[in-house]
Design a protein around this motif. Structure first.
Motif, PDB file in Angstrom:
ATOM      1  N   MET A  79      66.964 -21.058 -27.289  1.00  0.00           N
ATOM      2  CA  MET A  79      66.775 -20.051 -28.755  1.00  0.00           C
ATOM      3  C   MET A  79      65.389 -20.073 -29.279  1.00  0.00           C
ATOM      4  SD  MET A  79      65.999 -23.221 -32.083  1.00  0.00           S
ATOM      5  CE  MET A  79      64.244 -23.056 -32.412  1.00  0.00           C
ATOM      6  N   THR A  80      65.591 -18.480 -30.000  1.00  0.00           N
ATOM      7  CA  THR A  80      64.282 -17.769 -30.060  1.00  0.00           C
ATOM      8  C   THR A  80      64.029 -18.003 -31.104  1.00  0.00           C
ATOM      9  OG1 THR A  80      65.756 -16.074 -29.322  1.00  0.00           O
ATOM     10  CG2 THR A  80      64.068 -15.451 -30.185  1.00  0.00           C
ATOM     11  N   ILE A  81      62.380 -18.372 -31.008  1.00  0.00           N
ATOM     12  CA  ILE A  81      61.423 -18.627 -31.968  1.00  0.00           C
ATOM     13  C   ILE A  81      60.244 -17.406 -32.593  1.00  0.00           C
ATOM     14  CG2 ILE A  81      58.792 -19.705 -32.242  1.00  0.00           C
ATOM     15  CD1 ILE A  81      59.285 -21.266 -29.902  1.00  0.00           C
ATOM     16  N   ARG A  82      60.785 -17.335 -34.237  1.00  0.00           N
ATOM     17  CA  ARG A  82      60.962 -16.206 -35.050  1.00  0.00           C
ATOM     18  C   ARG A  82      59.129 -15.653 -35.182  1.00  0.00           C
ATOM     19  NH1 ARG A  82      62.907 -15.565 -39.385  1.00  0.00           N
ATOM     20  NH2 ARG A  82      64.560 -13.091 -38.795  1.00  0.00           N
ATOM     21  N   LEU A  83      58.155 -14.956 -34.664  1.00  0.00           N
ATOM     22  CA  LEU A  83      57.513 -15.050 -35.436  1.00  0.00           C
ATOM     23  C   LEU A  83      56.559 -13.881 -36.616  1.00  0.00           C
ATOM     24  CD1 LEU A  83      55.815 -15.312 -31.361  1.00  0.00           C
ATOM     25  CD2 LEU A  83      56.173 -16.989 -33.376  1.00  0.00           C
ATOM     26  N   LEU A  84      55.580 -14.102 -37.079  1.00  0.00           N
ATOM     27  CA  LEU A  84      55.017 -13.592 -38.153  1.00  0.00           C
ATOM     28  C   LEU A  84      53.762 -13.067 -37.641  1.00  0.00           C
ATOM     29  CD1 LEU A  84      54.794 -13.386 -41.507  1.00  0.00           C
ATOM     30  CD2 LEU A  84      52.967 -13.495 -40.743  1.00  0.00           C
ATOM     31  N   LEU A  85      53.016 -11.776 -37.559  1.00  0.00           N
ATOM     32  CA  LEU A  85      51.775 -11.406 -37.350  1.00  0.00           C
ATOM     33  C   LEU A  85      50.877 -11.131 -38.033  1.00  0.00           C
ATOM     34  CD1 LEU A  85      52.141 -10.238 -33.499  1.00  0.00           C
ATOM     35  CD2 LEU A  85      51.614 -12.326 -34.116  1.00  0.00           C
ATOM     36  N   ALA A  86      49.441 -11.370 -38.086  1.00  0.00           N
ATOM     37  CA  ALA A  86      48.804 -10.690 -39.442  1.00  0.00           C
ATOM     38  C   ALA A  86      47.677 -10.879 -38.756  1.00  0.00           C
ATOM     39  CB  ALA A  86      49.000 -11.934 -40.532  1.00  0.00           C
TER      40      ALA A  86
END
Length: 202
Positions: A1-8
């Motif tokens: 399962m792929t963990i989807r990331l947001l970077l700020a």
């Protein structure tokens, strides 16, 4: 399962380096990169990442307020604060805002990836040294209004200007500044600001 990331992160170079490192992990995918706290919530609403990695010191909306907004949105995105500034007050405020984790940027890439996985799994991840420092330092001694006044005075503004910014009387501003100076142990308001910043209270 792929963990989807947001970077700020407001530093494009740091943001790009984090994205490159995390993308090397087979189960992590960076789906969004934003440069300000104000853009975080829109990106979360649009892309529904599993985990948002937020810096603290960003223009417009800092990472702690962005954390609060993401958690309040109730979209299931967990927040991992990743910052250069390992200050006990920042840790406390981030956790109070609903962050699931708090690590500093000099953590090895493998540990950062592991922190992401643990946060995604519903665990809390906190830098152990910072956790110990936080226990020693304790909560901020400043009231909410004293904190506001110190923030407004951090650029060296006069009492009159601070009063205008906060819509308070000059006498009220002086009282809050005096209280903040006493509580931080600073000799003057500039010193009080430095102490409060060093502890992550502002």
């Amino acid at each position: 399962m792929t963990i989807r990331l947001l970077l700020a992160d407001d530093q494009a170079l740091v943001r790009g380096a984090l994205a490159a490192l995390l993308s090397l992990e087979h189960d992590l995918e960076v789906v969004a990169e934003v440069g300000s706290g104000a853009d975080v919530l829109d990106a979360v609403r649009e892309l529904r990442p599993d985990v948002a990695l937020l810096d603290i010191e960003m223009p417009g909306l800092d990472g702690i307020e962005a954390t609060r907004a993401v958690v309040a949105a109730g979209l299931g995105t967990r927040v991992l604060v990743v910052t250069t500034f390992g200050r006990p007050g920042y840790l406390r405020r981030a956790l109070q805002a609903g962050a699931s984790g708090f690590v500093v940027k000099d953590v090895p890439a493998t540990q950062l990836a592991d922190a992401v996985r643990r946060v995604h799994a519903g665990l809390r991840v906190v830098d152990p040294t910072l956790a110990a420092d936080s226990l020693v330092t304790g909560d901020s001694p400043l009231t909410e209004r004293e904190t506001d006044v110190l923030r407004a005075a951090r650029d060296g503004a006069s009492v009159a200007v601070v009063a205008q910014r906060l819509h308070l009387s000059q006498g009220t501003v002086r009282n809050h500044l005096s209280a903040a100076i006493g509580k931080t142990g600073g000799e003057n308001r500039a010193a009080a600001v430095r102490v409060a910043e060093a502890n992550g209270w502002l």
